[in-house]
Design an enzyme around this catalytic site. Structure first.
Site, PDB file in Angstrom:
ATOM      1  N   ILE A   1       0.842  -1.202   0.000  1.00 36.91           N
ATOM      2  CA  ILE A   1       0.000   0.000   0.000  1.00 36.91           C
ATOM      3  C   ILE A   1       0.875   1.249   0.000  1.00 36.91           C
ATOM      4  O   ILE A   1       2.062   1.185   0.343  1.00 36.91           O
ATOM      5  CB  ILE A   1      -0.928   0.047   1.243  1.00 36.91           C
ATOM      6  CG1 ILE A   1      -0.114  -0.001   2.548  1.00 36.91           C
ATOM      7  CG2 ILE A   1      -1.952  -1.075   1.203  1.00 36.91           C
ATOM      8  CD1 ILE A   1      -0.934   0.297   3.801  1.00 36.91           C
TER       9      ILE A   1
ATOM     10  N   GLN B   1      11.709   8.650  -2.618  1.00 41.05           N
ATOM     11  CA  GLN B   1      10.733   9.451  -3.369  1.00 41.05           C
ATOM     12  C   GLN B   1      10.124  10.496  -2.451  1.00 41.05           C
ATOM     13  O   GLN B   1       9.685  10.161  -1.340  1.00 41.05           O
ATOM     14  CB  GLN B   1       9.635   8.536  -3.939  1.00 41.05           C
ATOM     15  CG  GLN B   1       8.429   9.249  -4.529  1.00 41.05           C
ATOM     16  CD  GLN B   1       8.788  10.147  -5.694  1.00 41.05           C
ATOM     17  OE1 GLN B   1       9.633   9.815  -6.535  1.00 41.05           O
ATOM     18  NE2 GLN B   1       8.179  11.329  -5.744  1.00 41.05           N
TER      19      GLN B   1
ATOM     20  N   GLY C   1       7.610  12.532  -0.595  1.00 38.41           N
ATOM     21  CA  GLY C   1       6.242  12.172  -0.192  1.00 38.41           C
ATOM     22  C   GLY C   1       6.085  10.712   0.195  1.00 38.41           C
ATOM     23  O   GLY C   1       4.979  10.273   0.488  1.00 38.41           O
TER      24      GLY C   1
ATOM     25  N   TYR D   1       6.927   4.624   2.641  1.00 45.12           N
ATOM     26  CA  TYR D   1       6.939   3.595   1.574  1.00 45.12           C
ATOM     27  C   TYR D   1       8.378   3.261   1.158  1.00 45.12           C
ATOM     28  O   TYR D   1       8.741   2.081   1.018  1.00 45.12           O
ATOM     29  CB  TYR D   1       6.140   4.133   0.390  1.00 45.12           C
ATOM     30  CG  TYR D   1       5.948   3.181  -0.770  1.00 45.12           C
ATOM     31  CD1 TYR D   1       4.887   2.281  -0.792  1.00 45.12           C
ATOM     32  CD2 TYR D   1       6.802   3.212  -1.870  1.00 45.12           C
ATOM     33  CE1 TYR D   1       4.688   1.434  -1.876  1.00 45.12           C
ATOM     34  CE2 TYR D   1       6.613   2.373  -2.954  1.00 45.12           C
ATOM     35  CZ  TYR D   1       5.549   1.476  -2.952  1.00 45.12           C
ATOM     36  OH  TYR D   1       5.366   0.637  -4.031  1.00 45.12           O
TER      37      TYR D   1
ATOM     38  N   LYS E   1      10.137  -0.409   1.435  1.00 46.95           N
ATOM     39  CA  LYS E   1      10.587  -1.139   0.245  1.00 46.95           C
ATOM     40  C   LYS E   1      12.098  -1.356   0.264  1.00 46.95           C
ATOM     41  O   LYS E   1      12.592  -2.371  -0.259  1.00 46.95           O
ATOM     42  CB  LYS E   1      10.143  -0.399  -1.022  1.00 46.95           C
ATOM     43  CG  LYS E   1       8.615  -0.376  -1.204  1.00 46.95           C
ATOM     44  CD  LYS E   1       8.054  -1.778  -1.423  1.00 46.95           C
ATOM     45  CE  LYS E   1       6.568  -1.785  -1.735  1.00 46.95           C
ATOM     46  NZ  LYS E   1       6.062  -3.138  -2.016  1.00 46.95           N
TER      47      LYS E   1
ATOM     48  N   PRO F   1       9.976  -2.845  -9.404  1.00 39.51           N
ATOM     49  CA  PRO F   1       9.319  -2.224 -10.554  1.00 39.51           C
ATOM     50  C   PRO F   1       9.447  -0.705 -10.477  1.00 39.51           C
ATOM     51  O   PRO F   1       9.478  -0.119  -9.392  1.00 39.51           O
ATOM     52  CB  PRO F   1       7.846  -2.633 -10.390  1.00 39.51           C
ATOM     53  CG  PRO F   1       7.821  -3.699  -9.347  1.00 39.51           C
ATOM     54  CD  PRO F   1       9.005  -3.441  -8.468  1.00 39.51           C
TER      55      PRO F   1
ATOM     56  N   TYR G   1       7.341   2.700 -12.290  1.00 37.56           N
ATOM     57  CA  TYR G   1       5.917   3.060 -12.243  1.00 37.56           C
ATOM     58  C   TYR G   1       5.124   2.219 -13.250  1.00 37.56           C
ATOM     59  O   TYR G   1       5.379   2.249 -14.452  1.00 37.56           O
ATOM     60  CB  TYR G   1       5.744   4.551 -12.513  1.00 37.56           C
ATOM     61  CG  TYR G   1       6.122   5.389 -11.297  1.00 37.56           C
ATOM     62  CD1 TYR G   1       5.139   5.934 -10.473  1.00 37.56           C
ATOM     63  CD2 TYR G   1       7.454   5.599 -10.958  1.00 37.56           C
ATOM     64  CE1 TYR G   1       5.474   6.679  -9.340  1.00 37.56           C
ATOM     65  CE2 TYR G   1       7.803   6.347  -9.836  1.00 37.56           C
ATOM     66  CZ  TYR G   1       6.812   6.881  -9.040  1.00 37.56           C
ATOM     67  OH  TYR G   1       7.155   7.616  -7.922  1.00 37.56           O
ATOM     68  N   ILE G   2       4.164   1.450 -12.724  1.00 35.69           N
ATOM     69  CA  ILE G   2       3.380   0.491 -13.505  1.00 35.69           C
ATOM     70  C   ILE G   2       1.912   0.957 -13.508  1.00 35.69           C
ATOM     71  O   ILE G   2       1.421   1.453 -12.470  1.00 35.69           O
ATOM     72  CB  ILE G   2       3.476  -0.926 -12.870  1.00 35.69           C
ATOM     73  CG1 ILE G   2       4.941  -1.326 -12.595  1.00 35.69           C
ATOM     74  CG2 ILE G   2       2.770  -1.965 -13.731  1.00 35.69           C
ATOM     75  CD1 ILE G   2       5.836  -1.431 -13.810  1.00 35.69           C
TER      76      ILE G   2
END
Ligand code: CAA
Ligand code: NAP
Length: 240
Positions: free
Chosen positions: A85, A141, A143, A147, A151, A177, A179-180
């Site tokens: 998430i 990243q 913001g 996350y 990761k 990955p 951006y998917i």
């Protein structure tokens, strides 16, 4: 006998593609999800793959859920830790809840799913643990302090556990990955998303199937010498 694969968050987005690709490759597949019953029902109707509902953030629920899957399909040979998430916010606005939810799902969720399966994989001298990390665990990243930390943690988890699995025929790998095109990325404000796409050298978002094909390879016997690796699939956006 077909090998058994379990894909967490396997009913939508990247996980749904991974589940379908593993089924097409001959695995018996179980796909889990956290709460979206409607999406899960639609996924089963389209693919014929059975779904199981529990939160990867809850260790006891993982133990119970794994027991249900194994009673239905047999011992799990391949675990794909895909559930994840985002709760994006600049750090000065990030709440403790936003931090904790992301860590509980994206990092502890990987422990909660792998730990109960590990003894069986060791006994059988075979296993595949494949965790979907992210480009943002590699580069960070704006913001996404929560996350990115979770990761990056998945990558450390993978590198350490690979060393413990190697002598038992268990490989442990991560995929990062870029951006998917899934609902997770569509939730990013359009203006921000456009600027992200502009920074991807191939000039587009990735497709879920482009991640799924890598998972099928890492799960296969052909990938027996690949362990502890971090496979980068990001259209050239970040070169490691
Ligand atoms: N770099 C530098 N500055 C940035 C920035 C960036 N990338 N993004 C925003 N800012 C700046 C803004 O311009 C703004 O500056 P000013 O105050 O001078 O105007 C400041 O930061 C604060 O911005 P906002 O007030 O708009 O902040 P906000 O509370 O609305 O939150 C955000 C902004 C949530 C971070 C939003 O920019 C956002 O969603 N960014 C995208 C984050 C992202 O990439 N998420 C990926 C989701 S998909 C995924 O995670 C999958 C995967 O693994 C790849
Ligand atoms: P998505 O479309 O939002 O789907 C997420 C899936 O995870 C859903 O099936 C969801 O179940 C499940 N899930 C969420 N929380 C859960 C929980 N606590 N317990 C069990 N299942 C849970 O996401 P996605 O874009 O496909 O992303 C899949 C993975 O790839 C994530 O780990 C993500 O961080 C990573 N990733 C994505 C991108 C990208 O650009 N999309 C890039 C890099 C990495 P419900 O349907 O019930 O909500």
């Amino acid at each position: 006998m077909a090998r058994v694969a379990l894909v967490t968050g396997g009913t939508r987005g990247i996980g749904a593609s991974i589940s379908a690709a593993l089924k097409a490759a001959g695995y018996s597949v179980a796909s889990t999800y956290g709460g979206n019953d409607e999406a899960a029902a639609k996924f089963t109707a389209e693919t014929g793959i059975g779904t199981y509902k529990w939160s990867v953030a809850d260790y006891d629920a993982c133990v119970d859920g794994i027991a249900r899957v194994e009673a239905d399909l047999g011992p799990i040979d391949v675990l794909v830790n895909n559930a994840g998430i985002t709760r994006d916010a600049p750090f000065h606005k990030m709440s403790r809840e936003q931090w904790q939810e992301v860590m509980d799902t994206n990092l502890s969720g990987v422990f909660n799913m792998t730990h109960p399966l590990w003894p069986g994989m060791r006994e059988r001298n075979f296993g595949r643990v494949i965790t979907i990390s992210s480009i943002n665990g590699q580069k960070g990243q704006f913001g996404q302090v929560n996350y990115s930390a979770s990761k990056a943690g998945d990558i450390g988890f993978t590198k350490a556990l690979a060393q413990e699995g190697a002598r038992h025929g268990i490989t442990v790998n991560a995929i990062c990955p870029g951006y998917i095109a899934t609902e997770m990325v569509m939730a990013v404000p359009e203006k921000v998303r456009d600027s992200i796409i502009a920074s991807i050298p191939v000039g587009r978002l990735g497709e879920p199937e482009e991640i799924a094909r890598a998972v099928v390879f890492l799960a296969s016997d052909d990938a027996g010498f690949v362990t502890g690796s971090t496979m980068t699939i990001n259209g050239g956006q970040y070169l490691t």
